[in-house]
Write a protein that holds these residues in place. Structure first.
Motif: not given
Length: 383
Positions: A182, A234, A236, A239
């Protein structure tokens, strides 16, 4: 002919996967860990997400944080010496390709000391013993080094990178936790993501590809294509999908090899210290153009996996163009330069780069046989 698949003994995926590292160390009976990482991951408290767990559990460890991008022969030798001095019995690699590759080389040499010069590991080295057990904690979504039998070392003296392929080096445990990724900045996320896409596409069209790896690579292309832009921002979910996609690509290409994109990218890192992901990302569409007539119907499936509509209704020429254009669009959308001249490559070096690329171990797997002269023409087009 039998097709071989080599994978980790165990892999943990998803948010919170890092919590499994201590139980894995304990159940395997390891007494002391050498943590292999780089100084930036220590400086920005990424490595501490792991070492804090060791502190809480009372696991003894030392940190080797001398790894640099494109790790050199000398770095590997330093790591070997620290492993011996601290009397560790396992390695925990925290990082992207460079720390994990370094851990592989260190672990192989510890258990196969006849390769202590490092240089003799090039190619398919005849090591006899499995490396020191490695637990690989990925902090980038790109190299998939945590699941491959490959690693790359830089010979700084001769300005070249060499690829090592060894069934004895694969990490026993892979930790693929998007929380560990992250803090990656946008540029690194984009570069490593395009590296993963390169793995998936090259693995899909390489000469050794077969049905199982085809399925893995197509799924990886789909995951990466739909999630890379979100990961760069970025998000979630982006990711998490990128973390999975790059690992799935690694499951495939580790077992069938790559092609000329990687052959051409390796010398760029050796000559100019170019980040590997950036080199691959710039070169990928040009090599796809070069290979297109030697890929059967596979570019249609690439186009579909990347979200191109109506690819089934397109002619061969149309779907091949659509696949290449989809790659270009994704690369541009995440800020990848379009030309080698934009990333510091010197036109005067192209001939020498071509010879080095031709001699790279990845060249043999390319879907189209090629000469150093043909590689030079691709470099010139990409320049």
């Amino acid at each position: 002919m039998a097709n071989r698949m080599i994978l980790n003994e165990t892999a943990y995926h998803g948010k919170g996967a890092i919590s499994h590292i201590v139980p894995e160390i304990q159940r395997r009976g390891f007494k002391k860990v050498l943590v292999v990482t780089d100084s930036d991951l220590v400086k920005f408290n990424v490595a501490q997400k792991v070492t804090a767990l060791f502190d809480q559990a009372g696991i003894a460890y030392q940190v080797f944080d001398k790894v640099k991008a494109n790790p050199s022969v000398d770095i590997i030798k330093l790591g070997v010496e620290q492993f011996k001095q601290c009397q560790a019995d396992c390695l925990v690699a925290i990082g992207g390709g460079s720390p994990i590759d370094s851990a592989k080389a260190i672990g192989i040499i510890i258990n196969n000391p006849e390769f202590g010069d490092v240089l003799s590991l090039e190619g398919v080295a005849p090591t006899k013993r499995k490396c020191v057990p490695i637990i690989a904690v990925a902090t980038t979504a790109g190299t998939a080094a945590e699941v491959t039998i490959n690693y790359v070392i830089t010979d700084e003296e001769k300005k070249r990178k060499f690829v090592c392929v060894d069934v004895n080096d694969i990490p026993v445990v892979a930790i693929v936790d998007p929380d560990m990724m992250s803090s990656m900045p946008k540029g690194l996320t984009a570069a490593t993501g395009m590296d993963a896409l390169t793995h998936a596409i090259e693995g899909y069209i390489t000469k050794a590809a077969w049905e199982l790896t085809d399925a893995l690579h197509l799924k990886a292309i789909e995951l990466i294509s739909r999630s890379l832009r979100a990961a760069v921002e970025n998000d979630p979910k982006g990711r998490e999908d990128m973390a999975l996609g790059q690992y799935v690509a690694g499951m495939g290409f580790s077992n069938v090899g790559l092609g000329v994109v990687h052959s051409m990218a390796h010398p760029l890192s050796a000559y100019y210290d170019t980040p590997h992901g950036i080199a691959n990302a710039v070169l990928l569409p040009y090599v796809m153009e070069f290979n297109k007539d030697y890929t059967g119907e596979k570019y249609r499936e690439i186009a579909k996996a990347m979200g191109v509509k109506n690819a089934d209704e397109m002619s061969q020429a149309e779907y091949r163009r659509a696949a290449i254009d989809a790659v270009k669009c994704l690369a541009k959308g995440v800020g990848i330069p379009e030309k080698l001249s934009q990333i510091g490559v010197k036109e005067a070096d192209l001939s020498a780069l071509s010879v080095d690329a031709f001699n790279d171990v990845c060249t043999g797997g390319n879907s189209r046989d090629c000469s150093a002269e043909e590689i030079l023409e691709v470099y010139k087009t990409a320049f």
